[in-house]
Enzyme design. Structure first.
Site, PDB file in Angstrom:
ATOM      1  N   VAL A  74       9.140   2.902  10.418  1.00  0.00           N
ATOM      2  CA  VAL A  74       8.980   2.025   9.381  1.00  0.00           C
ATOM      3  C   VAL A  74      10.019   1.265   8.913  1.00  0.00           C
ATOM      4  O   VAL A  74      10.697   2.269   8.407  1.00  0.00           O
ATOM      5  CB  VAL A  74       7.787   2.331   8.447  1.00  0.00           C
ATOM      6  N   GLN A 130       2.362  -9.353  11.829  1.00  0.00           N
ATOM      7  CA  GLN A 130       2.973 -10.402  13.165  1.00  0.00           C
ATOM      8  C   GLN A 130       4.047 -11.150  12.609  1.00  0.00           C
ATOM      9  O   GLN A 130       5.046 -11.556  13.278  1.00  0.00           O
ATOM     10  CB  GLN A 130       1.587 -11.010  13.275  1.00  0.00           C
ATOM     11  N   ARG A 131       3.686 -11.685  11.472  1.00  0.00           N
ATOM     12  CA  ARG A 131       4.727 -12.801  10.879  1.00  0.00           C
ATOM     13  C   ARG A 131       6.174 -12.078  10.804  1.00  0.00           C
ATOM     14  O   ARG A 131       7.256 -12.466  11.101  1.00  0.00           O
ATOM     15  CB  ARG A 131       4.219 -13.313   9.610  1.00  0.00           C
ATOM     16  N   GLN A 152       7.219  -9.140  12.169  1.00  0.00           N
ATOM     17  CA  GLN A 152       7.909  -8.558  13.636  1.00  0.00           C
ATOM     18  C   GLN A 152       8.388  -9.984  14.355  1.00  0.00           C
ATOM     19  O   GLN A 152       9.555  -9.849  14.979  1.00  0.00           O
ATOM     20  CB  GLN A 152       6.944  -7.922  14.310  1.00  0.00           C
ATOM     21  N   HIS A 199       0.810   2.053   9.999  1.00  0.00           N
ATOM     22  CA  HIS A 199       1.851   0.873  10.404  1.00  0.00           C
ATOM     23  C   HIS A 199       1.930   1.086  12.005  1.00  0.00           C
ATOM     24  O   HIS A 199       1.961   1.810  12.567  1.00  0.00           O
ATOM     25  CB  HIS A 199       3.088   1.156   9.761  1.00  0.00           C
ATOM     26  N   ALA A 230      11.574  -2.497   6.825  1.00  0.00           N
ATOM     27  CA  ALA A 230      11.213  -3.824   6.301  1.00  0.00           C
ATOM     28  C   ALA A 230      11.683  -4.990   7.299  1.00  0.00           C
ATOM     29  O   ALA A 230      13.023  -5.217   7.110  1.00  0.00           O
ATOM     30  CB  ALA A 230      11.443  -4.054   4.771  1.00  0.00           C
TER      31      ALA A 230
END
Length: 175
Positions: free
Chosen positions: A120, A85-86, A88, A67, A122
């Site tokens: 990590v 990318q999407r 974050q 990660h 979500a």
């Protein structure tokens, strides 16, 4: 795509499509391909999570080391996986001010020094302020507890990514 389409994929297509449900771990998709057919999303997830659970601690930590750092160099250089990318960017990590970026960088370094893998979380289920607070809080966990917490976040990320794949193109949540 539905579960029947997933079940009908050949090995290469299966790994191409599902290879990043666990960040940069196509080996997991490769390992569960032979366990098809899956009855539904829950069954597919169960096979993924059973595989991870059977790994020794070093393997679980290896998954976590795949990660990226939150708002780290990979985000700045646009070298994250498309999914990360999407995720974050959606959590606001591409719009940090200088002080937020500096503080998050410090916390990321402290966390990796303590646990040996990146923090990590979500990101799609959070925002930048919540992630920063959670990172600060989890820095105080004991290593075994933090390993469990980080793997629980991996499971959340996997679930969301599988939902994205298995959602039909006309589903408004996909748009």
């Amino acid at each position: 795509m539905d579960i029947q389409m997933v079940n009908s994929m050949d090995f290469g297509e299966f790994v191409d499509v599902l290879g990043n449900i666990i960040e940069k771990c196509p080996l997991i998709a490769a390992a569960i391909w032979s366990q098809r057919p899956f009855t539904d999303l829950d069954d597919l997830e169960k096979h993924v999570f059973d595989f991870i659970e059977a790994l020794p601690q070093s393997g679980k930590e290896g998954i976590l080391r795949c990660h990226p750092d939150l708002a780290g160099r990979e985000l700045q250089q646009a070298t994250l996986t498309p999914e990360s990318q999407r995720e974050q960017r959606g959590a606001g990590l591409s719009n940090l001010g200088p002080e937020e970026r500096r503080r998050l960088g410090e916390l990321n370094c402290e966390y990796k020094a303590r646990f040996g893998f990146p923090f990590v979380i979500a990101a799609r289920l959070s925002d930048k302020a919540t992630m920063m607070r959670e990172l600060e809080r989890r820095l105080h966990n004991q290593p075994a507890r933090e390993l469990r917490a980080a793997l629980a976040e991996v499971r959340k990320i996997c679930h969301l990514r599988l939902e994205d794949i298995l959602r039909s193109p006309g589903d408004p949540a996909k748009l």
